[in-house]
Write a protein that holds these residues in place. Structure first.
Motif, PDB file in Angstrom:
ATOM      1  N   TRP A  13      95.628  53.273  18.417  1.00 15.49           N
ATOM      2  CA  TRP A  13      94.427  53.111  17.575  1.00 15.49           C
ATOM      3  C   TRP A  13      93.208  53.766  18.206  1.00 15.49           C
ATOM      4  O   TRP A  13      92.317  54.203  17.512  1.00 15.49           O
ATOM      5  CB  TRP A  13      94.125  51.620  17.355  1.00 15.49           C
ATOM      6  N   LEU A  57      88.036  49.413  16.698  1.00 14.88           N
ATOM      7  CA  LEU A  57      88.053  50.592  15.820  1.00 14.88           C
ATOM      8  C   LEU A  57      87.076  50.422  14.661  1.00 14.88           C
ATOM      9  O   LEU A  57      86.353  51.358  14.297  1.00 14.88           O
ATOM     10  CB  LEU A  57      89.465  50.780  15.285  1.00 14.88           C
ATOM     11  N   ARG A  58      87.042  49.225  14.116  1.00 19.07           N
ATOM     12  CA  ARG A  58      86.116  48.973  13.004  1.00 19.07           C
ATOM     13  C   ARG A  58      84.669  49.119  13.462  1.00 19.07           C
ATOM     14  O   ARG A  58      83.866  49.761  12.809  1.00 19.07           O
ATOM     15  CB  ARG A  58      86.350  47.557  12.446  1.00 19.07           C
ATOM     16  N   ASP A  65      83.663  50.781  16.069  1.00 17.87           N
ATOM     17  CA  ASP A  65      83.442  52.156  16.488  1.00 17.87           C
ATOM     18  C   ASP A  65      83.271  53.086  15.294  1.00 17.87           C
ATOM     19  O   ASP A  65      82.462  54.009  15.329  1.00 17.87           O
ATOM     20  CB  ASP A  65      84.634  52.622  17.338  1.00 17.87           C
ATOM     21  N   SER A  66      84.018  52.829  14.222  1.00 18.76           N
ATOM     22  CA  SER A  66      83.896  53.707  13.048  1.00 18.76           C
ATOM     23  C   SER A  66      82.535  53.524  12.392  1.00 18.76           C
ATOM     24  O   SER A  66      81.940  54.480  11.905  1.00 18.76           O
ATOM     25  CB  SER A  66      85.024  53.424  12.063  1.00 18.76           C
ATOM     26  N   ARG A  67      82.042  52.289  12.408  1.00 14.13           N
ATOM     27  CA  ARG A  67      80.690  52.068  11.866  1.00 14.13           C
ATOM     28  C   ARG A  67      79.662  52.813  12.701  1.00 14.13           C
ATOM     29  O   ARG A  67      78.760  53.451  12.189  1.00 14.13           O
ATOM     30  CB  ARG A  67      80.371  50.565  11.853  1.00 14.13           C
ATOM     31  N   ARG A  68      79.852  52.738  14.022  1.00 11.65           N
ATOM     32  CA  ARG A  68      78.905  53.413  14.908  1.00 11.65           C
ATOM     33  C   ARG A  68      78.984  54.932  14.714  1.00 11.65           C
ATOM     34  O   ARG A  68      77.982  55.619  14.646  1.00 11.65           O
ATOM     35  CB  ARG A  68      79.230  53.048  16.360  1.00 11.65           C
ATOM     36  N   ALA A  69      80.237  55.430  14.598  1.00  9.10           N
ATOM     37  CA  ALA A  69      80.426  56.874  14.436  1.00  9.10           C
ATOM     38  C   ALA A  69      79.794  57.362  13.136  1.00  9.10           C
ATOM     39  O   ALA A  69      79.212  58.444  13.081  1.00  9.10           O
ATOM     40  CB  ALA A  69      81.914  57.200  14.457  1.00  9.10           C
ATOM     41  N   ARG A  70      79.913  56.523  12.096  1.00 11.14           N
ATOM     42  CA  ARG A  70      79.289  56.911  10.821  1.00 11.14           C
ATOM     43  C   ARG A  70      77.770  56.992  10.978  1.00 11.14           C
ATOM     44  O   ARG A  70      77.132  57.907  10.485  1.00 11.14           O
ATOM     45  CB  ARG A  70      79.652  55.897   9.731  1.00 11.14           C
ATOM     46  N   SER A 100      77.053  60.015  13.082  1.00 11.24           N
ATOM     47  CA  SER A 100      77.590  61.245  12.500  1.00 11.24           C
ATOM     48  C   SER A 100      78.204  62.163  13.558  1.00 11.24           C
ATOM     49  O   SER A 100      77.927  63.355  13.634  1.00 11.24           O
ATOM     50  CB  SER A 100      76.500  61.998  11.748  1.00 11.24           C
ATOM     51  N   VAL A 146      81.816  63.314  15.712  1.00  8.26           N
ATOM     52  CA  VAL A 146      83.275  63.307  15.697  1.00  8.26           C
ATOM     53  C   VAL A 146      83.743  63.424  17.135  1.00  8.26           C
ATOM     54  O   VAL A 146      83.765  64.490  17.717  1.00  8.26           O
ATOM     55  CB  VAL A 146      83.825  64.473  14.847  1.00  8.26           C
ATOM     56  N   ALA A 155      86.474  61.360  18.391  1.00  4.92           N
ATOM     57  CA  ALA A 155      87.869  60.957  18.593  1.00  4.92           C
ATOM     58  C   ALA A 155      88.815  62.142  18.754  1.00  4.92           C
ATOM     59  O   ALA A 155      89.643  62.165  19.663  1.00  4.92           O
ATOM     60  CB  ALA A 155      88.317  60.091  17.430  1.00  4.92           C
TER      61      ALA A 155
END
Lengths: 181, 175
Positions: free
Chosen positions: B28, B83-84, B86-91, B94, B96, B98
């Protein structure tokens, strides 16, 4: 029977990357903290040092709350008692009934509410050594001592002479540095 | 067992488990550092719960199967939470990270081109097949343990394993 045995052997030949050198040290620290925080009221590692104070502070709050409520109740009872006493002379008007009491009636509620702290006692009735703990790592042992106490707070009304006493048990845990162990 | 800081037993057990656990977490989390954080949290949680991986006495009447399954279930659960977040933070940021991180930090110590192809084929598997494969091949879990950890039946775990191997065999060039 298993036609995937060759593929399984190839997969087992792939060696996963080993974790970092410091991962074990990090887990060791976390486990040590977790062990020391296993006491029922402890919620987190960082709070351990403040735990005794927190427990004591909470009990103080409860104690003062109870004391304040009891003082209010005592003041109300005293006012009612005074009013009852003062009513009888009014119902039976006679010269003999006229005394200084009616003049005190007005000031009695104010005086009765004026409770001032008079005494505070703290009796340690049990001390228990709970052994060594390692909150800051294996090189810094700390000795955990549990004190069980009974605290009593007393208020007195200097005008009426009434007193109010609240007594409650407390428990305090101290971590004392244990040098050379 | 009171003073875990001076108890060396867990380090031996953890050293045996760690590479497989880390690989499992990286299903993951491509970043090795993130996966290590997850493994650390899961292992501490697991240790506090059971105290000892191989000693059933320390887990009362529960069977050891469930205790091992708990460790992998904890890794999976914490990794998914991570992951959840982290994906919010990545959004928000902005970025990439990973993909590039994955290429910089391989999951396996690759020795030759054949292994590189095999590792790439493994990455191409569906996640539900890959996690079963990782638990079986590199962590030596039984299908009962895998099923318990993933909340699926033993038969489903075995089926996913076979599907994964079949897909790999189909996609890999013959040796």
């Amino acid at each position: 029977m298993n036609d995937f045995s060759e593929l399984e052997a190839r997969l087992r030949g792939l060696r996963p990357i080993a974790p970092s050198e410091d991962l074990i040290a990090r887990i060791e620290r976390a486990l040590a903290e977790a062990t020391n925080c296993r006491a029922p009221a402890a919620a987190g590692a960082g709070q351990r040092w403040q735990w005794p104070w927190r427990v004591s502070k909470t009990l103080y709050r409860v104690g003062f709350g109870v004391a304040a409520a009891a003082a209010t109740a005592a003041a109300v009872l005293l006012i009612y008692a005074r009013l009852d006493i003062d009513h009888s002379p009014k119902e039976a008007p006679s010269v003999a009934a006229v005394s200084t009491t009616p003049t005190n009636t007005a000031s009695a509620p104010v005086a009765a509410a004026e409770f001032v702290p008079a005494a505070f006692t703290e009796v340690v009735y049990n001390t228990r050594d709970e052994g060594l703990r390692f909150p800051a790592g294996p090189d810094q042992p700390m000795r955990r001592i549990r004190y069980q106490k009974q605290e009593t707070i007393q208020w007195r009304n200097p005008v009426t002479g009434a007193s109010l006493r609240v007594s409650y048990p407390t428990e305090e845990i101290s971590l004392i540095r244990a040098p050379g162990q | 067992m009171e003073h875990l800081a001076i108890d060396e037993e867990w380090t031996v057990r953890f050293s045996q488990l760690a590479p497989g656990l880390l690989l499992f977490a990286r299903q993951w989390l491509p970043s090795k550092a993130d996966a290590e954080d997850v493994v650390q949290e899961a292992f501490v949680r697991f240790w506090r719960r059971n105290h000892d991986l191989n000693n059933p006495e320390n887990i009362g009447a529960r069977e050891p199967i469930r205790s091992r399954a708990y460790l992998y279930a904890a890794v999976r659960s914490i990794a998914l939470d991570f992951l959840r977040r982290d994906s919010r933070r990545a959004r928000r940021e902005s970025t990439v990270v990973a993909e590039s991180d994955s290429t910089v930090q391989p999951k396996f110590a690759i020795e030759d081109e054949s292994q590189r192809t095999l590792a790439a084929a493994l990455d191409g598997l569906p996640r539900e097949q890959r996690e079963v494969l990782v638990m079986k091949i590199w962590n030596d879990l039984t299908f009962a343990e895998i099923g318990s950890a993933l909340g699926i039946s033993q038969n489903t775990a075995a089926s996913r394993y076979r599907y994964a191997l079949a897909a790999l065999k189909k996609n890999l060039p013959p040796q």
